[in-house]
Scaffold this active site. Structure first.
Site, PDB file in Angstrom:
ATOM      1  N   SER B  59       0.801  -1.227   0.000  1.00  0.00           N
ATOM      2  CA  SER B  59       0.000   0.000   0.000  1.00  0.00           C
ATOM      3  C   SER B  59       0.833   1.277   0.000  1.00  0.00           C
ATOM      4  CB  SER B  59      -0.964   0.011   1.197  1.00  0.00           C
ATOM      5  OG  SER B  59      -0.266   0.283   2.383  1.00  0.00           O
ATOM      6  N   LYS B  96       1.281   4.104   6.888  1.00  0.00           N
ATOM      7  CA  LYS B  96       0.485   5.012   6.059  1.00  0.00           C
ATOM      8  C   LYS B  96       1.049   6.424   6.167  1.00  0.00           C
ATOM      9  CE  LYS B  96      -2.761   2.067   4.785  1.00  0.00           C
ATOM     10  NZ  LYS B  96      -1.844   0.928   4.947  1.00  0.00           N
TER      11      LYS B  96
END
Lengths: 425, 140
Positions: B59, B96
């Site tokens: 991701s 993230k």
């Protein structure tokens, strides 16, 4: 009397549990239990486990039902991780005060002489917040004019949430109130025997002990008890020990993963402990003059009981693994009673009479081999670089079926590249 | 009792110059030897609060962080908008980019269009475990 420079004691809450929680955040709020070597007894409990009434030292096999019923997360002790986290916590503390005494894996005393004019509770809150931010470990702090009072304040801060993690016993007023409510058996340095003697005199609280006359204390207990009385009164008798005193003795003892019944296996285990003891001696730069080896059956289990122990002089004094193994095996063989159905659960090697090699008495006939030091240094270097027991004496055996059980070991998150915590991306 | 953190006890320093002694003339470089390059202080400014983690997943491809990389995480850094962070959502560590939003809330954003973004707040409580200060990758 001039106000003495105060001490603080900072200590990790449920330290081993907290270490596990830093790297596995699902454990936050869950009941977590850490077991001693060999997965034997409870040695660290989360608040949730304490609330279930599980006491320190409870054998795991006695609480199997509770563990299943409450889905308690159980861990084998991971001393590699706890030791590294302890080192990190102490590195953060050392940035606050240069005067520190690392008292145990999860407790550190600070000298606050340089901070006398500052708001100590606020500074200690800042210390707690910094340790928590940098390492993830929650802590409590006790402040007092003596080490005994700092330790007592720490215990009070931990037990009573209204202190907000910092309990300052510098002032007479708060000190008197806390001491009145503090059980005497929980005072630093008071063992069960002393507590029983004090109870017989009607002394049940720290305040009662503080009000005892020092003379009476010395008569009842020892000079240690007298010192505790003085320290509770605010008179500092124990200084910060910034340098660890040279060790007088050293022990390597372990429980076996399963009962050992043969002399061969016992010899292997004791040779392994002697090898580890040699590493510890050399790491401290000392030699030993006396070695004892012991092994025993479980006092809690049925069957024949036996505790075998022998000791021997080491001449010349040595830190050479080969000499230590030889002496340890002689002790084991001398104490061995031919098995007779005994199921041994634990053994150990104890070293005494330690000193620096240059202080060792010269010997007439058995001179230390000049190559011994170089060989041991080479072995230690190889093992430091490639992992413990890369090079090991054959006497330790290879399969080591007797080795410690650690079935629920968490990864060594902070010291092994192949065991790092995983982060999803 | 205090030592700098050695994350890998067997760290291999890179020799800058040969150690072999010439039999003939002494090396003119002898006075200029400069020790060895050690990547630890470069990657790890604050050893007490710095941890390594292994990345699993794609991701953060857009931020140049790939599956299998090691990330260097410093807990002492205060997270700011734009930092790549290790966040904790539902007890799980997730890598993230951290953004403060205008409405006072915050988001943990993937850098790969195939992955969703989390808006964190009352409905989705999250914790910032640490700020990523480096990436370590070996090509073979």
């Amino acid at each position: 009397m001039a106000a003495a420079p105060p001490f603080a004691l900072i200590d990790g809450n449920n330290f081993y549990v907290s270490c596990e929680r830093v790297f596995d955040r699902r454990l936050e709020g869950a009941p977590v239990l850490v077991l001693s070597n060999n997965d034997g007894c409870a040695i660290a409990r989360s608040q949730e486990v304490k609330a279930l009434g599980i006491k320190m030292g409870t054998p795991a096999f006695k609480i199997r039902d509770l563990i299943a019923k409450h889905s308690i997360r159980v861990f084998s002790s991971n001393y590699t991780l706890y030791g590294d986290m302890s080192r990190r916590v102490n590195a953060v503390i050392a940035d606050f005060s240069p005067d520190v005494e690392v008292y145990s894996i999860d407790e550190t005393f600070l000298g606050l002489a340089g901070f006398a004019r500052r708001d100590l509770p606020a500074m200690c809150q800042d210390l707690r917040a910094t340790v928590a931010r940098c390492t993830g470990i929650p802590t409590c702090v006790g402040i007092g004019p003596t080490k005994t009072l700092a330790k007592l304040g720490n215990a009070a801060a931990k037990k009573r949430p209204e202190f907000g993690g910092v309990c300052d016993l510098s002032g007479e007023g708060p000190r008197a109130a806390v001491l009145r409510a503090f059980p005497v058996e929980d005072v630093w340095g008071i063992g069960p025997a002393t507590a029983a003697k004090l109870a017989a005199l009607g002394i049940a609280t720290a305040a009662g002990l503080r009000d005892m006359s020092p003379k009476q204390a010395r008569a009842l207990g020892t000079v240690t008890l007298e010192r505790t009385v003085l320290e509770l009164g605010g008179l500092s008798c124990l200084a910060l020990e910034e340098v660890a005193p040279q060790r007088k003795g050293m022990a390597v003892t372990r429980s076996f993963g399963r009962p050992v019944t043969s002399l061969d296996e016992l010899r292997e285990a004791v040779a392994a402990y002697a090898t580890r003891a040699g590493e510890k001696l050399r790491a401290h730069g000392v030699v030993a003059g006396q070695l004892a080896a012991f092994f025993h059956t479980s006092p809690h289990r049925d069957g024949p009981h036996h505790h075998g122990q022998r000791s021997t002089r080491l001449v010349p004094m040595t830190a050479d693994t080969r000499g230590l193994i030889g002496a340890a095996l002689r002790c084991v063989e001398a104490a061995w009673r031919g098995g007779r159905g005994c199921r041994y659960v634990k053994a150990g090697v104890l070293l005494d009479d330690l000193c620096r090699p240059e202080d060792a008495p010269p010997t007439l006939f058995a001179a230390p081999s000049p190559k011994s030091g170089a060989l041991m240094a080479a072995v230690d270097r190889v093992n430091a670089k490639h992992g413990r027991n890369t090079l090991f004496p054959a006497a330790m055996g290879i399969e080591r079926g007797w080795k410690l059980r650690a079935a629920h070991h968490s990864p060594r998150y902070t010291t092994r590249l192949d065991e790092l915590p995983r982060v999803r991306a | 009792m205090l030592h700098p953190a050695a994350l890998d006890p067997a760290s291999l320093p890179t020799p800058l110059l040969g150690r072999l002694l010439p039999a003939g003339f002494p090396s003119p470089a002898d006075d200029y030897l400069d020790g060895e390059i050690d990547l630890n202080p470069y990657l790890i400014e604050r050893p007490a609060s710095t941890f390594l983690m292994r990345v699993a997943g794609e991701s953060m491809k857009g931020a140049g962080i790939l599956d299998g990389d090691m990330v260097v995480v410093d807990r002492s850094v205060a997270p700011q908008s734009g930092h790549v962070v290790v966040g904790v959502v539902h007890g799980e560590m997730t890598l993230k980019r951290f953004h403060r939003l205008k409405n006072g809330r915050a988001a943990l954003q993937a850098e790969n269009p195939d992955f969703p973004e989390f808006v964190i707040g009352e409905e989705l409580p999250a914790e910032i475990w640490g700020v990523v200060v480096g990436v370590v990758r070996k090509l073979r």
